[in-house]
Design a protein around this motif. Structure first.
Motif, PDB file in Angstrom:
ATOM      1  N   GLU A 162     -89.245  -9.444  50.060  1.00  0.00           N
ATOM      2  CA  GLU A 162     -87.815  -9.433  50.418  1.00  0.00           C
ATOM      3  C   GLU A 162     -87.632  -9.083  51.894  1.00  0.00           C
ATOM      4  O   GLU A 162     -86.825  -9.706  52.595  1.00  0.00           O
ATOM      5  CB  GLU A 162     -87.071  -8.428  49.539  1.00  0.00           C
ATOM      6  CG  GLU A 162     -86.927  -8.866  48.090  1.00  0.00           C
ATOM      7  CD  GLU A 162     -86.488  -7.740  47.171  1.00  0.00           C
ATOM      8  OE1 GLU A 162     -86.083  -8.049  46.037  1.00  0.00           O
ATOM      9  OE2 GLU A 162     -86.548  -6.550  47.579  1.00  0.00           O
ATOM     10  N   ALA A 163     -88.382  -8.102  52.364  1.00  0.00           N
ATOM     11  CA  ALA A 163     -88.265  -7.690  53.772  1.00  0.00           C
ATOM     12  C   ALA A 163     -88.661  -8.823  54.707  1.00  0.00           C
ATOM     13  O   ALA A 163     -87.991  -9.074  55.722  1.00  0.00           O
ATOM     14  CB  ALA A 163     -89.131  -6.461  54.022  1.00  0.00           C
ATOM     15  N   LEU A 164     -89.745  -9.518  54.362  1.00  0.00           N
ATOM     16  CA  LEU A 164     -90.212 -10.610  55.212  1.00  0.00           C
ATOM     17  C   LEU A 164     -89.238 -11.787  55.198  1.00  0.00           C
ATOM     18  O   LEU A 164     -89.022 -12.430  56.230  1.00  0.00           O
ATOM     19  CB  LEU A 164     -91.599 -11.056  54.771  1.00  0.00           C
ATOM     20  CG  LEU A 164     -92.714 -10.021  54.928  1.00  0.00           C
ATOM     21  CD1 LEU A 164     -94.026 -10.558  54.360  1.00  0.00           C
ATOM     22  CD2 LEU A 164     -92.897  -9.613  56.388  1.00  0.00           C
ATOM     23  N   ALA A 165     -88.653 -12.056  54.044  1.00  0.00           N
ATOM     24  CA  ALA A 165     -87.701 -13.165  53.947  1.00  0.00           C
ATOM     25  C   ALA A 165     -86.443 -12.882  54.770  1.00  0.00           C
ATOM     26  O   ALA A 165     -85.937 -13.773  55.474  1.00  0.00           O
ATOM     27  CB  ALA A 165     -87.331 -13.414  52.480  1.00  0.00           C
ATOM     28  N   ARG A 166     -85.929 -11.652  54.694  1.00  0.00           N
ATOM     29  CA  ARG A 166     -84.746 -11.310  55.492  1.00  0.00           C
ATOM     30  C   ARG A 166     -85.060 -11.406  56.985  1.00  0.00           C
ATOM     31  O   ARG A 166     -84.253 -11.896  57.780  1.00  0.00           O
ATOM     32  CB  ARG A 166     -84.251  -9.902  55.151  1.00  0.00           C
ATOM     33  CG  ARG A 166     -83.456  -9.803  53.861  1.00  0.00           C
ATOM     34  CD  ARG A 166     -82.748  -8.469  53.737  1.00  0.00           C
ATOM     35  NE  ARG A 166     -83.687  -7.362  53.641  1.00  0.00           N
ATOM     36  CZ  ARG A 166     -84.178  -6.883  52.506  1.00  0.00           C
ATOM     37  NH1 ARG A 166     -83.815  -7.439  51.354  1.00  0.00           N
ATOM     38  NH2 ARG A 166     -85.012  -5.872  52.499  1.00  0.00           N
ATOM     39  N   ALA A 167     -86.233 -10.921  57.356  1.00  0.00           N
ATOM     40  CA  ALA A 167     -86.621 -10.978  58.768  1.00  0.00           C
ATOM     41  C   ALA A 167     -86.724 -12.425  59.247  1.00  0.00           C
ATOM     42  O   ALA A 167     -86.201 -12.780  60.309  1.00  0.00           O
ATOM     43  CB  ALA A 167     -87.935 -10.245  58.967  1.00  0.00           C
ATOM     44  N   ALA A 168     -87.404 -13.264  58.468  1.00  0.00           N
ATOM     45  CA  ALA A 168     -87.592 -14.657  58.862  1.00  0.00           C
ATOM     46  C   ALA A 168     -86.256 -15.387  58.989  1.00  0.00           C
ATOM     47  O   ALA A 168     -86.109 -16.280  59.845  1.00  0.00           O
ATOM     48  CB  ALA A 168     -88.491 -15.366  57.854  1.00  0.00           C
ATOM     49  N   ALA A 169     -85.282 -14.991  58.175  1.00  0.00           N
ATOM     50  CA  ALA A 169     -83.972 -15.651  58.201  1.00  0.00           C
ATOM     51  C   ALA A 169     -83.253 -15.463  59.530  1.00  0.00           C
ATOM     52  O   ALA A 169     -82.365 -16.251  59.875  1.00  0.00           O
ATOM     53  CB  ALA A 169     -83.100 -15.119  57.063  1.00  0.00           C
ATOM     54  N   VAL A 170     -83.628 -14.420  60.283  1.00  0.00           N
ATOM     55  CA  VAL A 170     -82.973 -14.184  61.575  1.00  0.00           C
ATOM     56  C   VAL A 170     -83.938 -14.373  62.746  1.00  0.00           C
ATOM     57  O   VAL A 170     -83.647 -13.987  63.878  1.00  0.00           O
ATOM     58  CB  VAL A 170     -82.332 -12.776  61.632  1.00  0.00           C
ATOM     59  CG1 VAL A 170     -81.243 -12.648  60.579  1.00  0.00           C
ATOM     60  CG2 VAL A 170     -83.374 -11.675  61.462  1.00  0.00           C
ATOM     61  N   GLY A 171     -85.099 -14.979  62.494  1.00  0.00           N
ATOM     62  CA  GLY A 171     -86.017 -15.307  63.569  1.00  0.00           C
ATOM     63  C   GLY A 171     -87.081 -14.271  63.865  1.00  0.00           C
ATOM     64  O   GLY A 171     -87.728 -14.335  64.912  1.00  0.00           O
ATOM     65  N   VAL A 172     -87.286 -13.337  62.936  1.00  0.00           N
ATOM     66  CA  VAL A 172     -88.364 -12.356  63.087  1.00  0.00           C
ATOM     67  C   VAL A 172     -89.473 -12.793  62.136  1.00  0.00           C
ATOM     68  O   VAL A 172     -89.429 -12.502  60.937  1.00  0.00           O
ATOM     69  CB  VAL A 172     -87.877 -10.922  62.787  1.00  0.00           C
ATOM     70  CG1 VAL A 172     -89.008  -9.917  62.991  1.00  0.00           C
ATOM     71  CG2 VAL A 172     -86.692 -10.574  63.676  1.00  0.00           C
ATOM     72  N   THR A 173     -90.446 -13.512  62.656  1.00  0.00           N
ATOM     73  CA  THR A 173     -91.397 -14.222  61.808  1.00  0.00           C
ATOM     74  C   THR A 173     -92.749 -13.528  61.680  1.00  0.00           C
ATOM     75  O   THR A 173     -93.611 -13.987  60.941  1.00  0.00           O
ATOM     76  CB  THR A 173     -91.621 -15.641  62.350  1.00  0.00           C
ATOM     77  OG1 THR A 173     -92.028 -15.552  63.720  1.00  0.00           O
ATOM     78  CG2 THR A 173     -90.334 -16.459  62.251  1.00  0.00           C
ATOM     79  N   THR A 174     -92.933 -12.430  62.394  1.00  0.00           N
ATOM     80  CA  THR A 174     -94.194 -11.690  62.379  1.00  0.00           C
ATOM     81  C   THR A 174     -93.882 -10.205  62.420  1.00  0.00           C
ATOM     82  O   THR A 174     -92.949  -9.792  63.124  1.00  0.00           O
ATOM     83  CB  THR A 174     -95.058 -12.039  63.596  1.00  0.00           C
ATOM     84  OG1 THR A 174     -95.238 -13.458  63.662  1.00  0.00           O
ATOM     85  CG2 THR A 174     -96.422 -11.366  63.542  1.00  0.00           C
ATOM     86  N   VAL A 175     -94.652  -9.401  61.673  1.00  0.00           N
ATOM     87  CA  VAL A 175     -94.486  -7.954  61.746  1.00  0.00           C
ATOM     88  C   VAL A 175     -95.863  -7.296  61.815  1.00  0.00           C
ATOM     89  O   VAL A 175     -96.843  -7.814  61.277  1.00  0.00           O
ATOM     90  CB  VAL A 175     -93.695  -7.371  60.548  1.00  0.00           C
ATOM     91  CG1 VAL A 175     -92.335  -8.042  60.396  1.00  0.00           C
ATOM     92  CG2 VAL A 175     -94.476  -7.475  59.255  1.00  0.00           C
ATOM     93  N   VAL A 176     -95.920  -6.166  62.495  1.00  0.00           N
ATOM     94  CA  VAL A 176     -97.116  -5.332  62.527  1.00  0.00           C
ATOM     95  C   VAL A 176     -96.848  -4.120  61.650  1.00  0.00           C
ATOM     96  O   VAL A 176     -95.972  -3.307  61.954  1.00  0.00           O
ATOM     97  CB  VAL A 176     -97.478  -4.906  63.957  1.00  0.00           C
ATOM     98  CG1 VAL A 176     -98.728  -4.029  63.942  1.00  0.00           C
ATOM     99  CG2 VAL A 176     -97.693  -6.131  64.846  1.00  0.00           C
ATOM    100  N   GLN A 177     -97.565  -4.044  60.542  1.00  0.00           N
ATOM    101  CA  GLN A 177     -97.430  -2.946  59.585  1.00  0.00           C
ATOM    102  C   GLN A 177     -98.395  -1.831  59.973  1.00  0.00           C
ATOM    103  O   GLN A 177     -99.603  -2.061  60.087  1.00  0.00           O
ATOM    104  CB  GLN A 177     -97.723  -3.430  58.165  1.00  0.00           C
ATOM    105  CG  GLN A 177     -97.922  -2.346  57.126  1.00  0.00           C
ATOM    106  CD  GLN A 177     -96.691  -1.476  56.904  1.00  0.00           C
ATOM    107  OE1 GLN A 177     -95.561  -1.903  57.150  1.00  0.00           O
ATOM    108  NE2 GLN A 177     -96.906  -0.254  56.441  1.00  0.00           N
ATOM    109  N   VAL A 178     -97.861  -0.635  60.161  1.00  0.00           N
ATOM    110  CA  VAL A 178     -98.623   0.451  60.760  1.00  0.00           C
ATOM    111  C   VAL A 178     -98.928   1.539  59.736  1.00  0.00           C
ATOM    112  O   VAL A 178     -98.014   2.060  59.077  1.00  0.00           O
ATOM    113  CB  VAL A 178     -97.848   1.038  61.955  1.00  0.00           C
ATOM    114  CG1 VAL A 178     -98.641   2.180  62.589  1.00  0.00           C
ATOM    115  CG2 VAL A 178     -97.568  -0.054  62.987  1.00  0.00           C
ATOM    116  N   GLY A 179    -100.201   1.891  59.642  1.00  0.00           N
ATOM    117  CA  GLY A 179    -100.623   2.984  58.773  1.00  0.00           C
ATOM    118  C   GLY A 179    -100.625   4.305  59.517  1.00  0.00           C
ATOM    119  O   GLY A 179    -100.876   4.348  60.719  1.00  0.00           O
TER     120      GLY A 179
END
Length: 294
Positions: A34-51
């Motif tokens: 869900e988070a990735l789909a919402r991001a992609a819908a507004v042009g945020v197509t890549t994320v760096v997930q940090v541990g």
């Protein structure tokens, strides 16, 4: 759900796709999909997930392996090191939101064991960075600083040995962070996450070729020193991040942050830099791909 706790609405999509260079999907509501789909819908197509600890770093690597648009960063947060060594229940959580009071002290062996696992994870292809690591003097007392520094130096070595980017957490420790990077020799690609220095600090980082990542707090009313730092930073070294679910940009400050709100911060950054939105987005997209080598 009150308006103050409700997720903000989706912003107008960006015309040029960008990346969220630092987020914590494991601390956000809803599923990763869900988070990735919402991001992609507004042009945020890549994320760096940090541990921020061993468990979170494993989760970051697993999530990146399962989702091509996710890249992982693995590390022990600076406040995790003194808690492992000293068992300090009053220390800052290992990364935002992780409070585990009552942990027993494990000494240097516990820190060494955790670093061994971070080293193993750093070798994975889906892991593009070692971080967030660094120094945090906000709540860590003098007794924890030695553990933080030992952990920071170890992370620098791990990043260099695996050829991965280094993601810096620097809270009220600017001079010591820069000193240790100079003493150890910074990795080829070093990112100051949630940059918190002033314009002079930005110029010092830029002189070393370090990337500066700006979060939603650059939009806060009292953040003029941060905006001055952004204005001083070369456009080819600037990244954008959420640090979600924290640091939600104005006008949604105090509500849950998520990668889909990157456009709000990016537009504010473009205004500070005197660039149009597409030019700012194109620069950030290129910079992030170079920083994390994807």
């Amino acid at each position: 759900m009150s308006s103050k706790s409700a997720p903000p609405p989706l912003p107008e999509p960006l015309g040029v796709a960008v990346a969220d260079s630092h987020t914590h999907l494991d601390l956000q509501d809803g599923t990763v999909e869900e988070a990735l789909a919402r991001a992609a819908a507004v042009g945020v197509t890549t994320v760096v997930q940090v541990g921020c600890d061993v468990k979170g770093s494993r989760w970051a690597a697993e999530t990146a392996a399962a989702h091509p648009q996710v890249h992982a960063a693995v590390a022990l947060h600076p406040n995790e090191a003194p808690r492992l060594v000293l068992g300090d229940p009053g220390a800052e959580p290992s990364g935002p939101g992780r409070v585990r009071p009552g942990r027993e002290a494990g000494g240097d062996t516990a820190l060494d064991d955790a670093l061994t696992e971070i080293d193993r994870l750093a070798a994975l292809d889906e892991v593009r960075a070692v971080g967030e690591t660094g120094l945090d003097y906000f709540r860590t007392g003098p007794g924890g600083i030695a553990a933080q520094e030992r952990s920071f130096r170890a992370h620098i070595e791990i990043a260099k040995r695996h050829g991965k980017a280094l993601v810096i957490h620097d809270r009220e420790a600017h001079a010591d962070v820069l000193r240790i990077l100079a003493e150890e020799g910074a990795p080829e690609r070093t990112v100051f996450h949630c940059f918190s220095g002033d314009a002079d600090m930005a110029r010092a980082c830029a002189a070393e070729g370090y990337f500066l990542s700006f979060a939603g707090n650059v939009t806060f009313k009292n953040a003029q020193p941060l905006r001055d730092a952004l204005a001083a930073a070369p456009a080819e070294l600037v990244l954008v991040e959420t640090d979600a679910p924290f640091l939600t940009p104005v006008p949604y400050r105090g509500r849950p942050n998520a990668p889909y709100l990157i456009p709000v911060t990016l537009r504010a950054m473009a205004a500070v830099k005197g660039l149009d939105e597409d030019a700012m987005a194109a620069a950030v997209a290129d910079n992030t791909a170079r920083a994390f080598d994807y």
